[in-house]
Structure formats: structure tokens, C-alpha cells
Scaffold this motif. Structure first.
Motif, PDB file in Angstrom:
ATOM      1  N   ILE A  57      17.025   3.659   1.326  1.00  0.00           N
ATOM      2  CA  ILE A  57      16.093   4.616   1.909  1.00  0.00           C
ATOM      3  C   ILE A  57      15.344   3.945   3.053  1.00  0.00           C
ATOM      4  CG2 ILE A  57      15.810   5.948  -0.193  1.00  0.00           C
ATOM      5  CD1 ILE A  57      13.152   4.496  -0.623  1.00  0.00           C
ATOM      6  N   ARG A  58      14.828   4.744   3.936  1.00  0.00           N
ATOM      7  CA  ARG A  58      14.075   4.221   5.085  1.00  0.00           C
ATOM      8  C   ARG A  58      12.590   4.187   4.733  1.00  0.00           C
ATOM      9  NH1 ARG A  58      16.504   5.859  10.722  1.00  0.00           N
ATOM     10  NH2 ARG A  58      14.971   4.293  11.207  1.00  0.00           N
ATOM     11  N   PHE A  59      11.984   3.052   4.963  1.00  0.00           N
ATOM     12  CA  PHE A  59      10.551   2.906   4.755  1.00  0.00           C
ATOM     13  C   PHE A  59       9.834   3.126   6.080  1.00  0.00           C
ATOM     14  CE2 PHE A  59      11.999   0.535   1.065  1.00  0.00           C
ATOM     15  CZ  PHE A  59      11.125   1.003   0.100  1.00  0.00           C
ATOM     16  N   ASN A  60       8.628   3.612   5.970  1.00  0.00           N
ATOM     17  CA  ASN A  60       7.798   3.785   7.146  1.00  0.00           C
ATOM     18  C   ASN A  60       7.476   2.412   7.735  1.00  0.00           C
ATOM     19  OD1 ASN A  60       5.898   4.536   9.033  1.00  0.00           O
ATOM     20  ND2 ASN A  60       4.843   5.961   7.655  1.00  0.00           N
ATOM     21  N   VAL A  61       7.527   2.300   9.046  1.00  0.00           N
ATOM     22  CA  VAL A  61       7.288   1.016   9.703  1.00  0.00           C
ATOM     23  C   VAL A  61       5.851   0.537   9.477  1.00  0.00           C
ATOM     24  CG1 VAL A  61       6.584   1.930  11.933  1.00  0.00           C
ATOM     25  CG2 VAL A  61       7.752  -0.254  11.824  1.00  0.00           C
ATOM     26  N   ARG A  62       4.956   1.429   9.110  1.00  0.00           N
ATOM     27  CA  ARG A  62       3.567   1.027   8.875  1.00  0.00           C
ATOM     28  C   ARG A  62       3.424   0.103   7.673  1.00  0.00           C
ATOM     29  NH1 ARG A  62       2.441   6.175  11.196  1.00  0.00           N
ATOM     30  NH2 ARG A  62       1.262   5.829  13.102  1.00  0.00           N
ATOM     31  N   TYR A  63       4.332   0.196   6.704  1.00  0.00           N
ATOM     32  CA  TYR A  63       4.303  -0.754   5.589  1.00  0.00           C
ATOM     33  C   TYR A  63       4.438  -2.176   6.123  1.00  0.00           C
ATOM     34  CZ  TYR A  63       5.037   3.105   2.322  1.00  0.00           C
ATOM     35  OH  TYR A  63       4.916   4.251   1.596  1.00  0.00           O
ATOM     36  N   TYR A  64       5.359  -2.366   7.054  1.00  0.00           N
ATOM     37  CA  TYR A  64       5.596  -3.692   7.606  1.00  0.00           C
ATOM     38  C   TYR A  64       4.435  -4.131   8.504  1.00  0.00           C
ATOM     39  CZ  TYR A  64      10.184  -2.588   5.866  1.00  0.00           C
ATOM     40  OH  TYR A  64      11.224  -2.220   5.058  1.00  0.00           O
ATOM     41  N   LEU A  65       3.839  -3.191   9.229  1.00  0.00           N
ATOM     42  CA  LEU A  65       2.687  -3.538  10.054  1.00  0.00           C
ATOM     43  C   LEU A  65       1.505  -3.973   9.190  1.00  0.00           C
ATOM     44  CD1 LEU A  65       2.873  -0.755  12.781  1.00  0.00           C
ATOM     45  CD2 LEU A  65       3.416  -3.170  13.023  1.00  0.00           C
ATOM     46  N   TYR A  66       1.282  -3.254   8.082  1.00  0.00           N
ATOM     47  CA  TYR A  66       0.222  -3.664   7.167  1.00  0.00           C
ATOM     48  C   TYR A  66       0.506  -5.043   6.604  1.00  0.00           C
ATOM     49  CZ  TYR A  66      -2.773   0.406   6.765  1.00  0.00           C
ATOM     50  OH  TYR A  66      -3.687   1.378   7.004  1.00  0.00           O
ATOM     51  N   ALA A  67       1.747  -5.304   6.252  1.00  0.00           N
ATOM     52  CA  ALA A  67       2.106  -6.615   5.706  1.00  0.00           C
ATOM     53  C   ALA A  67       1.875  -7.708   6.742  1.00  0.00           C
ATOM     54  CB  ALA A  67       3.564  -6.605   5.252  1.00  0.00           C
ATOM     55  N   LEU A  68       2.237  -7.455   7.992  1.00  0.00           N
ATOM     56  CA  LEU A  68       2.011  -8.443   9.042  1.00  0.00           C
ATOM     57  C   LEU A  68       0.522  -8.702   9.247  1.00  0.00           C
ATOM     58  CD1 LEU A  68       4.658  -7.598  11.741  1.00  0.00           C
ATOM     59  CD2 LEU A  68       4.338  -9.759  10.592  1.00  0.00           C
ATOM     60  N   MET A  69      -0.271  -7.662   9.242  1.00  0.00           N
ATOM     61  CA  MET A  69      -1.707  -7.844   9.418  1.00  0.00           C
ATOM     62  C   MET A  69      -2.299  -8.634   8.240  1.00  0.00           C
ATOM     63  SD  MET A  69      -2.276  -6.655  12.317  1.00  0.00           S
ATOM     64  CE  MET A  69      -4.032  -6.789  12.376  1.00  0.00           C
ATOM     65  N   PHE A  70      -1.811  -8.365   7.043  1.00  0.00           N
ATOM     66  CA  PHE A  70      -2.277  -9.128   5.893  1.00  0.00           C
ATOM     67  C   PHE A  70      -1.932 -10.606   6.054  1.00  0.00           C
ATOM     68  CE2 PHE A  70      -1.224 -11.152   1.862  1.00  0.00           C
ATOM     69  CZ  PHE A  70      -2.473 -11.141   1.272  1.00  0.00           C
ATOM     70  N   VAL A  71      -0.714 -10.889   6.462  1.00  0.00           N
ATOM     71  CA  VAL A  71      -0.292 -12.282   6.625  1.00  0.00           C
ATOM     72  C   VAL A  71      -1.134 -12.978   7.689  1.00  0.00           C
ATOM     73  CG1 VAL A  71       1.606 -13.730   7.435  1.00  0.00           C
ATOM     74  CG2 VAL A  71       2.040 -11.947   5.767  1.00  0.00           C
ATOM     75  N   ILE A  72      -1.408 -12.295   8.781  1.00  0.00           N
ATOM     76  CA  ILE A  72      -2.200 -12.898   9.856  1.00  0.00           C
ATOM     77  C   ILE A  72      -3.585 -13.292   9.346  1.00  0.00           C
ATOM     78  CG2 ILE A  72      -3.406 -12.386  12.012  1.00  0.00           C
ATOM     79  CD1 ILE A  72      -0.899 -10.772  12.811  1.00  0.00           C
TER      80      ILE A  72
END
Length: 123
Positions: A57-72
Motif C-alpha cells: 500500500i502507499r503511505f502518505n509522504v507526510r509520515y516520512y516527513l514527520y519521521a525526518l523532523m523527529f530524527v533532526i
């Protein structure tokens, strides 16, 4: 000179062991484990229910953006902690460097805010 070469020998031994040991253990595990595949074992597991729909299934790209912001910002705390522990020994130079670091992170936060990374839609 012997002490210097001895350090390289120790590092080389640990490097070789770090590469060879996991490969050997994985090979040994694949050799010793039981292998009796059936169709039931090959199906996708969904909490005891029969699988429904496609597994890709395709996930919304915002999941990955949130994950990147968390990592930063998680990395920011990793850099702040040792600085706070050793602040007295480092002096004013370290304080200026940390203000520069925090300012760069704030600029990144403002950039993400303006690009609406934190806005959550169901799209």
C-alpha cells in the motif's frame, strides 16, 4: 614502534571478527534450523485474520516527513547533552558555537513550518 603496530593488529582482529562472526552465525543458523515451508506459513499474517487486499500500500509522504523532523530534533538533543555536561571546561567559545548550532536548527524548523510539513491532512 611495536606498541603502535600492536594497536593496528588489535583493530584488525576486531574488524575481521566483526565481519566473520555474524556471517558464520547466520550460516550456522540456516544450516541447523528446520525448514518445512507450507502455504499457510507463506501467507501474510494480519493479527490472526485472513489477509485482505494488497500487501503493498502507499503511505502518505507526510509520515516520512514527520519521521525526518523527529530524527533532526532527536540528533539535536544528542549534541546538546554532551555540550551541557562539559560546558564549564569549554568556556565562551562553546557557548557561541552552540548558539550557532541552535540558530541553524531554528532556521530549519522555520523552513519546515513555511513548507507546511507540520500540517496534517487526510490527503
Amino acid at each position: 614502534m611495536e606498541k603502535y603496530v600492536n594497536s593496528y593488529v588489535i583493530v584488525t582482529i576486531f574488524l575481521v571478527l566483526g565481519i566473520v562472526f555474524p556471517i558464520f552465525v547466520l550460516w550456522l543458523g540456516s544450516f541447523l534450523r528446520p525448514n518445512k515451508p507450507t502455504e499457510e506459513k507463506k501467507t501474510t499474517y494480519e493479527s490472526g485474520n485472513d489477509p485482505v487486499g494488497d500487501s503493498q500500500i502507499r503511505f502518505n509522504v507526510r509520515y516520512y516527513l514527520y519521521a525526518l523532523m523527529f530524527v533532526i530534533f532527536d540528533v539535536e538533543t544528542v549534541f546538546l547533552y554532551p555540550w551541557a555536561v562539559a560546558y564549564k571546561q569549554m568556556g565562551l567559545f562553546a557557548l557561541v558555537e552552540m548558539f550557532i548550532f541552535a540558530a541553524l536548527l531554528c532556521i530549519g524548523l522555520l523552513y519546515a513550518w513555511r513548507k507546511k510539513v507540520f500540517k496534517w491532512n487526510s490527503i
